[in-house]
Design a protein around this motif. Structure first.
Motif, PDB file in Angstrom:
ATOM      1  N   SER A 141       0.823  -1.215   0.000  1.00  0.00           N
ATOM      2  CA  SER A 141       0.000   0.000   0.000  1.00  0.00           C
ATOM      3  C   SER A 141       0.849   1.254   0.000  1.00  0.00           C
ATOM      4  O   SER A 141       0.588   2.211  -0.749  1.00  0.00           O
ATOM      5  CB  SER A 141      -0.931   0.001   1.227  1.00  0.00           C
ATOM      6  OG  SER A 141      -1.838  -1.080   1.176  1.00  0.00           O
ATOM      7  N   LEU A 142       1.883   1.264   0.853  1.00  0.00           N
ATOM      8  CA  LEU A 142       2.758   2.432   0.938  1.00  0.00           C
ATOM      9  C   LEU A 142       3.481   2.667  -0.383  1.00  0.00           C
ATOM     10  O   LEU A 142       3.636   3.810  -0.830  1.00  0.00           O
ATOM     11  CB  LEU A 142       3.775   2.229   2.071  1.00  0.00           C
ATOM     12  CG  LEU A 142       4.653   3.429   2.437  1.00  0.00           C
ATOM     13  CD1 LEU A 142       3.800   4.582   2.965  1.00  0.00           C
ATOM     14  CD2 LEU A 142       5.685   3.020   3.490  1.00  0.00           C
ATOM     15  N   SER A 143       3.885   1.590  -1.024  1.00  0.00           N
ATOM     16  CA  SER A 143       4.565   1.703  -2.316  1.00  0.00           C
ATOM     17  C   SER A 143       3.642   2.289  -3.378  1.00  0.00           C
ATOM     18  O   SER A 143       4.010   3.231  -4.094  1.00  0.00           O
ATOM     19  CB  SER A 143       5.079   0.332  -2.752  1.00  0.00           C
ATOM     20  OG  SER A 143       5.601   0.380  -4.058  1.00  0.00           O
ATOM     21  N   ASN A 144       2.461   1.743  -3.490  1.00  0.00           N
ATOM     22  CA  ASN A 144       1.534   2.186  -4.533  1.00  0.00           C
ATOM     23  C   ASN A 144       1.000   3.591  -4.268  1.00  0.00           C
ATOM     24  O   ASN A 144       0.829   4.379  -5.207  1.00  0.00           O
ATOM     25  CB  ASN A 144       0.387   1.193  -4.655  1.00  0.00           C
ATOM     26  CG  ASN A 144       0.845  -0.152  -5.189  1.00  0.00           C
ATOM     27  OD1 ASN A 144       1.853  -0.240  -5.900  1.00  0.00           O
ATOM     28  ND2 ASN A 144       0.141  -1.219  -4.849  1.00  0.00           N
ATOM     29  N   ASP A 145       0.752   3.918  -2.999  1.00  0.00           N
ATOM     30  CA  ASP A 145       0.213   5.243  -2.669  1.00  0.00           C
ATOM     31  C   ASP A 145       1.229   6.353  -2.919  1.00  0.00           C
ATOM     32  O   ASP A 145       0.858   7.507  -3.171  1.00  0.00           O
ATOM     33  CB  ASP A 145      -0.232   5.293  -1.199  1.00  0.00           C
ATOM     34  CG  ASP A 145      -1.463   4.442  -0.934  1.00  0.00           C
ATOM     35  OD1 ASP A 145      -2.115   4.025  -1.910  1.00  0.00           O
ATOM     36  OD2 ASP A 145      -1.760   4.183   0.258  1.00  0.00           O
TER      37      ASP A 145
END
Length: 363
Positions: free
Chosen positions: A150-154
Motif C-alpha cells: 500500500s505504501l509503495s503504490n500510494d
C-alpha cells in the motif's frame, strides 16, 4: 567549495556507522563486523602464494567473464542474469542513482542495513519507513507485507529494500511474501541476500528463483558475509537480462581487480568446501546461542544466520563488553530499535566464542 543541496541535506541527517574503524581497537576481539570466521580452501591459498608483481600490473577483465560464469554455476542462474561489482555495496550505492529522481521515494523496513537509507538520501530521494517489532521478534508479518504494498503504490515508490536474512535481526522473509510484494508493486524490489548462503534457509527460498518471471526483482549477493572475504570486495546482482544490461552500462569500468576476480572464481568453484564450513558455522552458532541463553539477564533474538541481536535486561551490554576488550556492534541508535540496548554479535570460532561467554558470565 560549497557542496550541492543534496549533499547538504544528507550531512544534516547522516548517522555514524555501527562498525568502528581506526587503530583504537587493536587487540580487541571484534564481533562487530558481521563476517564469519571462514578458512580458505587449499587451492585458494596456493593461488595467493603464487601471486607475482606481474599480477598486480595486470589490467582487469572489464566484463568479469570468468567470475560471472563462476557465480552463474554457484547460484544456478544464467550468466546473462549476473552482474559483478566492487562489493554489493556498490550496487546499493548505484541503484537509487539509476532508478530514482531527486524527491522520489524508497521503502525500508527498519531495523535493517543502514546503507539502504544512506544511498537513497545521497541520491536526493526520500525514505518511507516501516518497522518490525521487538515484541514479535522482528518478524515480517502478512499485515506488514500489505502495508509495504500500500505504501509503495500510494507514494509511487521507486525502490523497496528487503534484506533476507535481515541485518541486524537475522530474521528471514518467506519467498512467497517477496513474490507478493513484487507482483503487487511497480517498484524495483531489491533483496539483499548477503547472509542467505550462510543461513538455515534452503536455496529454494532465495529470491533468485523469481527473477525469471519478475522483471522488478533484483537479488544481491556478496563474498564478504558468505565467505568472510570482505577485503576482496566482490558483490553480485542477479536480475533480469534487461536489468543486468543497465547495471553493466552504468557501473564503473575496471572496478573489480583481476586478483579479486580470480579469488572469487576460485572460492565459488568449491561448493563442497562452502557447504562443509557453512554447516560447521551453523552448528557453532547453536552452541553459542545455547550457552548465552543459559546466562541470567541476557535476552537474545532468535536468528536464521550467523549474526544475532542480544541485550542485557538491566545494563549497557555494549559498554560492559567493551570494558573487557570485546567490541560488539552497538545498535542502540539504529532506526527501529533506538534506545533498546541491543548489540549485534557475529558467530566466530570456538575459542573466540568462549571468550564472549566468559565475558558475559562476568557481567
Amino acid at each position: 567549495m560549497k557542496v550541492s543541496r543534496i549533499a547538504q541535506n544528507w550531512e544534516k541527517s547522516k548517522k555514524n556507522t555501527y562498525v568502528l574503524g581506526g587503530n583504537s581497537f587493536d587487540g580487541f576481539l571484534r564481533l562487530d563486523i558481521g563476517e564469519p570466521w571462514f578458512p580458505l580452501t587449499s587451492n585458494l591459498e596456493q593461488m595467493l602464494k603464487n601471486l607475482s608483481v606481474d599480477d598486480l600490473k595486470k589490467r582487469p577483465d572489464i566484463h568479469c567473464l570468468k567470475l560471472r560464469n563462476a557465480a552463474s554455476r554457484f547460484w544456478g542462474v544464467p550468466s546473462e542474469n549476473v552482474a559483478v561489482a566492487n562489493g554489493s555495496d556498490q550496487f546499493i550505492w548505484l541503484l537509487p542513482r539509476l532508478f530514482m529522481n531527486p524527491g522520489d521515494s524508497a521503502i525500508v523496513i527498519n531495523p535493517t542495513f543502514f546503507l539502504f537509507s544512506e544511498s537513497v538520501k545521497r541520491a536526493g530521494g526520500k525514505i518511507l519507513s516501516l518497522v518490525t517489532s521487538s515484541n514479535s521478534d522482528f518478524i515480517v508479518t502478512d499485515q506488514l507485507v500489505s502495508d509495504i504494498i500500500s505504501l509503495s503504490n500510494d507514494n509511487s515508490a521507486r525502490i523497496i529494500w528487503l534484506c533476507n536474512p535481515n541485518n541486524p535481526t537475522g530474521k528471514s522473509v518467506s519467498l512467497e511474501k517477496v513474490r507478493r510484494i513484487a507482483k503487487n508493486s511497480k517498484a524495483l524490489v531489491v533483496v539483499d541476500e548477503a547472509f542467505f548462503d550462510i543461513s538455515d534457509l534452503p536455496s529454494t527460498e532465495s529470491a533468485k528463483t523469481l527473477i525469471k518471471n519478475h522483471e522488478n526483482i533484483l537479488v544481491l549477493k556478496t563474498l564478504s558475509k558468505t565467505f568472510g572475504l570482505s577485503n576482496v570486495r566482490v558483490g553480485f546482482a542477479l536480475a533480469s537480462k534487461e536489468l543486468i544490461h543497465t547495471l553493466d552500462d552504468w557501473r564503473l569500468p575496471f572496478e573489480v581487480s583481476s586478483i579479486s576476480q580470480e579469488v572469487g572464481s576460485v572460492i565459488l568453484s568449491n561448493t563442497f568446501h562452502w557447504e562443509k564450513i557453512k554447516q560447521a558455522m551453523l552448528k557453532e552458532r547453536e552452541w553459542l546461542i545455547n550457552k548465552i541463553r543459559a546466562i541470567e539477564d541476557i535476552e537474545l533474538v532468535p536468528t536464521t544466520t550467523t549474526i544475532f541481536l542480544m541485550r542485557h535486561k538491566n545494563k549497557n551490554l555494549f559498554n560492559m563488553l567493551l570494558n573487557q576488550k570485546i567490541l560488539a556492534a552497538d545498535f542502540n541508535n539504529c532506526e527501529g530499535i533506538e534506545n533498546l540496548g541491543f548489540v549485534r554479535i557475529s558467530v566466530q570460532n570456538r575459542a573466540n566464542n568462549e571468550k564472549l561467554i566468559n565475558a558475559l558470565n562476568r557481567i
